[in-house]
Design an enzyme around this catalytic site. Structure first.
Site, PDB file in Angstrom:
ATOM      1  CB  SER A  77       9.447  39.260  68.350  1.00 32.11           C
ATOM      2  OG  SER A  77       9.320  39.068  69.747  1.00 32.11           O
TER       3      SER A  77
ATOM      4  N   GLY B 116      11.395  33.791  68.910  1.00 34.31           N
ATOM      5  CA  GLY B 116      12.761  33.520  69.331  1.00 34.31           C
ATOM      6  C   GLY B 116      12.981  32.036  69.497  1.00 34.31           C
TER       7      GLY B 116
ATOM      8  CD  GLU C  26      16.033  31.113  74.738  1.00 38.25           C
ATOM      9  OE1 GLU C  26      15.549  32.247  74.594  1.00 38.25           O
ATOM     10  OE2 GLU C  26      17.253  30.892  74.783  1.00 38.25           O
ATOM     11  CB  ALA C  27       9.734  32.860  74.575  1.00 36.32           C
TER      12      ALA C  27
ATOM     13  CE  LYS D  40      10.386  36.298  76.485  1.00 35.86           C
ATOM     14  NZ  LYS D  40      11.534  37.093  77.001  1.00 35.86           N
TER      15      LYS D  40
ATOM     16  CG  ASP E 188      21.335  37.975  75.907  1.00 37.52           C
ATOM     17  OD1 ASP E 188      22.390  38.026  75.245  1.00 37.52           O
ATOM     18  OD2 ASP E 188      20.270  37.549  75.437  1.00 37.52           O
TER      19      ASP E 188
ATOM     20  CE1 TYR F  34      20.127  41.340  65.958  1.00 40.17           C
ATOM     21  CE2 TYR F  34      22.180  41.846  67.109  1.00 40.17           C
ATOM     22  CZ  TYR F  34      21.487  41.564  65.931  1.00 40.17           C
ATOM     23  OH  TYR F  34      22.165  41.509  64.740  1.00 40.17           O
TER      24      TYR F  34
ATOM     25  CG  ASP G 175      14.164  39.545  75.297  1.00 37.48           C
ATOM     26  OD1 ASP G 175      12.967  39.333  75.570  1.00 37.48           O
ATOM     27  OD2 ASP G 175      14.585  39.626  74.135  1.00 37.48           O
TER      28      ASP G 175
END
Length: 255
Positions: free
Chosen positions: A57, A59, A61-62, A78, A192, A196, A208
């Site tokens: 995946s 994102g 930021e990462a 990650k 968060d 998702y 996450d």
């Protein structure tokens, strides 16, 4: 400084990266600055990574990649982007956390601290029985974790699968139980949590956790209320009538 595109194939081969199609090369190019390359080589040399596969995946930021670690066990890698990541919101999740009183103002220093923070949060959650990817190791901007999935196929996010009414109810109860355990035992708030950031692999798995804060943080209840709102909204939209948000808050914090 990012390495130029001509160097990508050479670096991918040196790093024992198997998946090198055009799309994967573009994703790798976004994270392979010189410092990240040095860190990957150190993790390879230490035997914490044996080979790296394709992206799982991406994102803001990462990026997350599949790989193999010790004893050829599947792992998730990650990599926080040093040069191009968006880290404007990080400070509000770090300031006020006594574990990280000295926050470096440099970009790479902040990213390294964030990586360390996610490792610590995952470790706290895992050790208290919350189902999260088991943290393996971290170095600079790279975090190694348990791979959630099988045979290089990652588990889907809970939002992307059809669950029966029974599975929905069980999943909702389990997620609330995890939130309660996080708050009361691990002393954390995810901060968060939504559809998702929950995988489904024989049940829900929270992911996450870089932004997760201690339950003593001055914004902990504010973040917890937001998590509860996100979870109840998702399950209500999925057809499951969930309890009142204030009732759930009392259950989670133990009142």
């Amino acid at each position: 400084m990012n390495i130029n595109f001509r160097e990508i194939d050479k670096r991918l081969t040196e790093l024992k990266i198997k998946d090198k199609d055009l799309e994967s090369r573009k994703i790798w190019e976004s994270v392979l600055d010189e410092r990240t390359i040095v860190t990957l080589f150190k993790l390879l040399k230490r035997g914490l990574i044996s080979s790296v596969g394709g992206p799982i995946s991406t994102g803001k930021e990462a990026n997350l990649f599949h790989g193999y670690g010790e004893d050829d066990k599947e792992i998730a890698i990650k990599i926080y982007r040093i040069e191009t990541g968006d880290f404007r919101d990080m400070y509000k999740y770090i300031i006020g956390d006594p574990r990280f009183e000295k926050v470096k103002k440099s970009r790479d220093g902040l990213i390294y601290l964030w990586t360390k923070k996610e490792h610590k949060n995952l470790k706290r959650a895992f050790e208290n029985g919350v189902r999260v990817p088991k943290p393996i190791a971290f170095m600079n901007n790279i975090l190694l974790m348990e791979f959630i999935g099988n045979n290089e196929k990652p588990a889907p996010k809970i939002k992307d699968i059809e669950l029966s009414e029974t599975e929905l109810e069980k999943s909702f109860r389990k997620i609330i139980d995890y939130m309660r355990t996080l708050y009361q035992d691990a002393k954390l708030v995810h901060a968060d949590l939504s559809e998702y950031n929950i995988l489904y692999y024989k049940g829900p798995v929270l992911i996450d956790m870089g932004q997760s804060v201690l339950n003593s943080h001055f914004n902990a209840i504010k973040f917890l209320r937001r998590d509860i709102k996100n979870i109840t909204r998702f399950f209500n939209d999925s057809g499951l009538k969930s309890p009142d948000e204030e009732e759930l808050l009392k259950i989670i914090i133990g009142e």
